[in-house]
Scaffold this motif. Structure first.
Motif, short mmCIF file in Angstrom:
data_model
loop_
_atom_site.label_atom_id
_atom_site.label_comp_id
_atom_site.label_asym_id
_atom_site.label_seq_id
_atom_site.Cartn_x
_atom_site.Cartn_y
_atom_site.Cartn_z
N PHE A 85 -3.11 7.62 8.75
CA PHE A 85 -4.38 7.60 9.47
C PHE A 85 -4.26 8.55 10.65
O PHE A 85 -3.36 8.39 11.49
N GLN A 86 -5.15 9.54 10.72
CA GLN A 86 -5.11 10.55 11.79
C GLN A 86 -3.72 11.17 11.94
O GLN A 86 -3.26 11.47 13.05
N GLY A 87 -3.06 11.39 10.81
CA GLY A 87 -1.75 12.02 10.81
C GLY A 87 -0.59 11.06 10.99
O GLY A 87 0.56 11.41 10.71
N TYR A 88 -0.85 9.83 11.41
CA TYR A 88 0.21 8.87 11.72
C TYR A 88 0.39 7.86 10.59
O TYR A 88 -0.58 7.38 10.01
N TYR A 89 1.64 7.54 10.31
CA TYR A 89 2.01 6.74 9.14
C TYR A 89 1.93 5.23 9.40
O TYR A 89 2.09 4.77 10.53
N PHE A 90 1.73 4.50 8.32
CA PHE A 90 2.06 3.07 8.26
C PHE A 90 2.96 2.87 7.06
O PHE A 90 2.98 3.68 6.13
N ASP A 91 3.71 1.78 7.07
CA ASP A 91 4.67 1.52 5.99
C ASP A 91 4.93 0.02 5.93
O ASP A 91 5.52 -0.54 6.86
N HIS A 92 4.46 -0.65 4.88
CA HIS A 92 4.58 -2.10 4.76
C HIS A 92 5.03 -2.49 3.36
O HIS A 92 4.73 -1.79 2.39
N SER A 93 5.70 -3.63 3.25
CA SER A 93 6.09 -4.17 1.94
C SER A 93 5.87 -5.68 1.93
O SER A 93 6.12 -6.36 2.94
N TYR A 143 0.24 7.68 1.12
CA TYR A 143 1.35 8.64 1.05
C TYR A 143 2.26 8.30 -0.12
O TYR A 143 2.60 9.13 -0.93
N ASN A 144 2.66 7.04 -0.21
CA ASN A 144 3.60 6.66 -1.25
C ASN A 144 3.40 5.19 -1.58
O ASN A 144 2.89 4.41 -0.77
N ASN A 145 3.79 4.82 -2.79
CA ASN A 145 3.70 3.44 -3.21
C ASN A 145 4.84 3.11 -4.14
O ASN A 145 5.12 3.86 -5.07
N PHE A 146 5.53 2.02 -3.85
CA PHE A 146 6.50 1.45 -4.79
C PHE A 146 5.91 0.13 -5.27
O PHE A 146 5.59 -0.73 -4.45
N MET A 147 5.76 -0.01 -6.57
CA MET A 147 5.18 -1.22 -7.12
C MET A 147 6.01 -1.64 -8.32
O MET A 147 6.37 -0.82 -9.17
N ALA A 148 6.34 -2.92 -8.37
CA ALA A 148 7.16 -3.43 -9.48
C ALA A 148 6.85 -4.89 -9.71
O ALA A 148 6.35 -5.61 -8.82
N SER A 149 7.14 -5.34 -10.91
CA SER A 149 7.02 -6.75 -11.26
C SER A 149 8.09 -7.06 -12.28
O SER A 149 8.78 -6.16 -12.78
N GLY A 203 5.88 -7.11 -6.35
CA GLY A 203 6.11 -6.55 -5.02
C GLY A 203 5.45 -5.20 -4.84
O GLY A 203 5.32 -4.42 -5.80
N ILE A 204 5.04 -4.93 -3.60
CA ILE A 204 4.42 -3.65 -3.23
C ILE A 204 5.10 -3.11 -1.98
O ILE A 204 5.29 -3.84 -1.00
N GLY A 205 5.42 -1.83 -2.00
CA GLY A 205 5.76 -1.09 -0.79
C GLY A 205 4.71 -0.01 -0.64
O GLY A 205 4.61 0.88 -1.50
N LEU A 206 3.91 -0.05 0.41
CA LEU A 206 2.78 0.85 0.57
C LEU A 206 2.89 1.62 1.88
O LEU A 206 3.01 1.01 2.94
N SER A 207 2.85 2.94 1.79
CA SER A 207 2.80 3.75 3.00
C SER A 207 1.61 4.70 2.92
O SER A 207 1.22 5.14 1.85
N GLY A 208 1.02 4.97 4.07
CA GLY A 208 -0.15 5.83 4.12
C GLY A 208 -0.32 6.42 5.50
O GLY A 208 0.52 6.21 6.40
#
Length: 391
Positions: free
Chosen positions: A258-266, A215-221, A251-256
């Motif tokens: 599965f079967q319509g339901y989100y995950f969101d981790h950094s 869904y979304n990604n924040f990535m920086a160094s 650093g990574i912030g990753l959201s995506g």
């Protein structure tokens, strides 16, 4: 291979019953529930929640009478009587908990007719998801239904969606597992000489193998110190060409989904050996999140969770301010209530799934950390599994 968790038709029908009851209690004669799909994963949640339908047709500008509101399924739901689902593409009838389904390329007149058929013309209709529909499209519906009163009522679906059923929790566990595995693979791959795009490719591959999407990604160094360097891109967020170098933070912030339901981790890590200021920032973000998680329990207010995390940051000598003014949010078929902000009075209940997050910066060193927890009868259970410390 494990059997994918699923939600029964009976559960969707119970959601509809509860939504009707909430609409009646709020003084509405029925609901118009709007979603947006078609290549967008921003606002599909409400119709999927009630009717198990997502339009994979992309939104395109209207060209009436050939088509209108493509990518915008709508559910007309009178308090008395059966709901009518208006869609822009074919459905699998055995998976849809609505018996009356209308398929039309020209969606707007079909929605107007559905409202009339539901005997809601001239009545008071609550609208859930008005922000998903273009202004011109909504004005067309209003102009064709003179005397009908439309009032925003997102709070009805927000409340229903905030507490998850056992089936939803099972899907969210699996989504969080998939997201954790993807971010683990990305962090393992993130070494000197590799670009943000190459690292993102590892994550996308990991998601695709499991039938999930980003869904979304924040990535920086970057580097901290007297002449700090911040490396990131805006569109897409992983397009920076500068390869990682020894001595940088990453650093990574990753959201995506599965079967319509989100995950969101950094997660964050040093590239090469970590310096003390790097570790200090990494640990501050972790400490803020863990302080917030410690405050999560049934009966607590969402604002209490945010206050606990921000207090910890201040105690550690870090600013509580960043690009996002909250400490997190609910998660489900989107960014669900409650929002973890200091002034939020929403009461936390068992069955909520919350993401607690914080990005911190000090002297150019950045720490980013986010965990997902399930609220239980006694407190909470962490369901994100990615490794926490890489230093």
């Amino acid at each position: 291979m494990a059997v994918a968790p699923s939600i029964t038709i009976a559960e969707f029908q119970e959601r509809q019953r509860r939504a009707k009851a909430a609409a009646a209690a709020a003084g509405f004669d029925g609901l118009l529930v709007i979603s947006r799909g078609g290549g967008s994963v921003d606002r599909y949640a409400n119709v999927l929640y009630l009717a198990n339908f997502y339009s994979s047709f992309p939104f395109i500008p209207d060209r009436r009478p050939d088509w209108s509101a493509r990518g915008h399924p709508m559910l007309v739901m009178p308090n008395q009587g059966d709901p009518i689902l208006v869609v822009d593409m074919s459905v699998k009838a055995n998976e849809i908990p609505v018996s009356n389904v209308v398929q039309a390329d020209d969606v707007l007149p079909a929605v107007v007719k559905a409202i009339k058929d539901a005997k809601l013309a001239g009545k008071h209709i609550g609208v859930a998801g008005a922000d998903a529909l273009p202004w011109a499209a909504f004005r067309k519906i209003e102009s064709d239904l003179q005397g009908t009163r439309f009032t925003p009522c997102d709070e009805i679906l927000d409340k229903l969606r905030s507490v998850k059923s056992p089936a939803e929790i099972a899907i969210l566990r699996r989504a969080s597992e998939i997201g954790s595995n993807a971010i683990e693979a990305m962090m393992d791959f993130a070494e000197a000489g590799r670009t943000h795009g190459e690292i993102m490719g590892v994550g996308l591959n990991a998601l695709a193998r499991e039938g999930a999407i980003m869904y979304n990604n924040f990535m920086a160094s970057g580097r901290g110190g007297n002449a700090p360097v911040y490396i990131a891109n805006e569109f897409p967020t992983f397009a920076s060409k500068e390869p990682l170098e020894e001595g940088q933070w990453f650093g990574i912030g990753l959201s995506g989904i599965f079967q319509g339901y989100y995950f969101d981790h950094s997660r964050s890590k040093p590239i090469g050996n970590a310096s003390h200021p790097e570790i200090e920032s990494f640990e501050a973000s972790i400490a803020a999140v863990e302080a917030g998680i410690a405050a999560i329990k049934p009966g607590a207010r969402a604002g209490d969770v945010a206050k606990a995390g921000f207090k910890k940051l201040v105690d550690l000598g870090f600013s509580p301010h960043s690009d996002f003014s909250g400490l997190g949010h609910g998660i489900g078929l989107g960014w669900d209530a409650p929002w973890l902000v200091p002034d939020e009075t929403w009461v936390i209940e068992p069955g909520m799934v919350l993401c607690v997050e914080r990005t911190v910066e000090k002297h150019g060193f950045v720490g980013d950390f986010e965990e997902t927890v399930l609220v239980t009868e006694k407190g909470c259970e962490k369901i994100s599994k990615a490794r926490i410390r890489r230093w």
